[in-house]
Design a protein around this motif. Structure first.
Motif: not given
Length: 391
Positions: A224, A246-247, A250, A269-272
């Motif tokens: 992270q 994943w978030k 960035t 979570e890949w949508s983040d």
């Protein structure tokens, strides 16, 4: 006239009878070690200063077999002082560590990456060119051992060691100390085990390629911290990439997790990853549905989810991916119809929809895709291939 054998020996070796006798004994014991024969050499019978001059005669990468000869010899050859003395006589004074040619010549003289750790450390620290090295892309390590002293290259920004071999066949945690590193590629290095937490310390890393290895487990929580990471490739491993971190990535623009059979379902979570431009996850044995949340990946240009076991319908939200140029959902178990919303993806150039039980789409859907050059589809019992490529 000197023979070839004579010319190969350093001129600084003394020729006193004691040294010649001890040198001959050492050569015999070295040979016996290679044959796994017992030895009884007593290094205390020779003064340390003389023993050092004898040991200098050996090739730096061959001296490693003398570690078990006796305690006295082992203490000498594992010291940084002796390694510095030995290397100063073995490496040409005009050696340029930034030159691939010089590195190849060095390898032909002795395999320094197979030397003792203290030799590698001294080599990296004592040569200013190596200490200040910023780019290390050495094909000479392909198929051979990778040095253990990499952590000493403090200024490295690019490190490509594709095809090399680490001594323990694991990612060295020491790589996490290379705080300036921006690109790290360890492709096809026969790496096993898990990714060490220390890699999360590479706060400037932009590219990480660990593909074609046997890495297991998931990404450590320290990932992270990789807020500058743009390209991540872990294809052809044994990883579970459904990590909850994943978030925090960035800046990620490219993600390739193909040929990993531990994923099972597509992580929502890949949508983040709002800056993601390329997502590749084919041959992952994926099941379940394609998350509708993927429609929020507004910068996505390439989406490849082919050769899986995905079911359900194609999400209508994929029509929001207006920058999409490549879409492959081939060889899955999708059902229903091709959503007309895909007609809004006006930049699409390639579509692969070789899937089961998908109703035929209305012509206007593809008619609006003026840049479409390749269309491959199998819809129920009907299949067609359309190509508008211009050579």
């Amino acid at each position: 006239m000197q023979t070839k054998k004579d010319r190969s020996r350093p001129t600084q070796v003394t020729t006193s009878p004691l040294v010649v006798k001890a040198q001959t004994a050492l050569r015999k014991w070295q040979w016996s070690l290679r044959k796994d024969k017992p030895n009884h050499f007593d290094g205390t019978l020779i003064p340390t200063e003389v023993l050092e001059q004898i040991l200098v005669w050996f090739n730096p990468h061959g001296i490693i077999c003398l570690r078990l000869l006796c305690r006295n010899v082992n203490s000498i050859i594992t010291s940084n002082e002796f390694a510095r003395l030995h290397l100063s006589q073995a490496i040409p004074s005009d050696f340029d560590a930034t030159s691939t040619t010089d590195l190849k010549k060095l390898k032909s003289h002795f395999k320094w990456e197979n030397c003792l750790d203290n030799y590698q450390l001294v080599f990296a620290r004592d040569y200013s060119a190596m200490r200040n090295l910023t780019v290390l892309d050495s094909p000479i390590w392909s198929g051979s051992r990778i040095p253990t002293c990499l952590h000493a290259f403090e200024q490295l920004t690019v490190l490509y060691l594709n095809g090399g071999r680490f001594r323990e066949n694991r990612i060295p945690p020491g790589l996490g100390t290379l705080s300036s590193l921006r690109e790290l590629a360890l492709q096809n290095c026969f790496l096993g085990g898990s990714i060490p937490d220390e890699l999360g310390n590479l706060g400037r890393l932009e590219l990480l390629n660990l593909s074609q290895n046997n890495i297991i487990g998931s990404f450590p929580s320290s990932f992270q911290n990789l807020k500058t990471l743009k390209r991540l490739c872990v294809s052809s491993n044994l990883m579970d990439v459904s990590a909850p971190h994943w978030k925090f990535l960035t800046s990620l623009e490219e993600l390739d997790v193909s040929y990993n059979n531990r994923l099972r379902i597509l992580p929502k979570e890949w949508s983040d990853l709002l800056n993601l431009k390329k997502l590749t996850a084919h041959h992952c044995y994926l099941q379940g549905e394609i998350p509708e949340a993927y429609g929020s990946l507004s910068h996505l240009e390439s989406l490849d989810l082919s050769d899986n076991y995905l079911s359900g319908e194609i999400p209508t939200t994929l029509g929001n991916l207006v920058h999409l140029t490549f879409l492959s959902l081939a060889k899955n178990q999708l059902v229903g119809s091709i959503p007309p919303e895909l007609g809004k993806c006006v930049n699409l150039e390639t579509i692969c929809l070789m899937v089961k039980q998908v109703e035929r789409a209305d012509p206007p859907i593809f008619g609006r895709l003026l840049r479409l050059s390749v269309l491959e589809a199998r819809l129920q019992q009907t299949s067609w291939t359309y190509s508008n490529k211009i050579d």
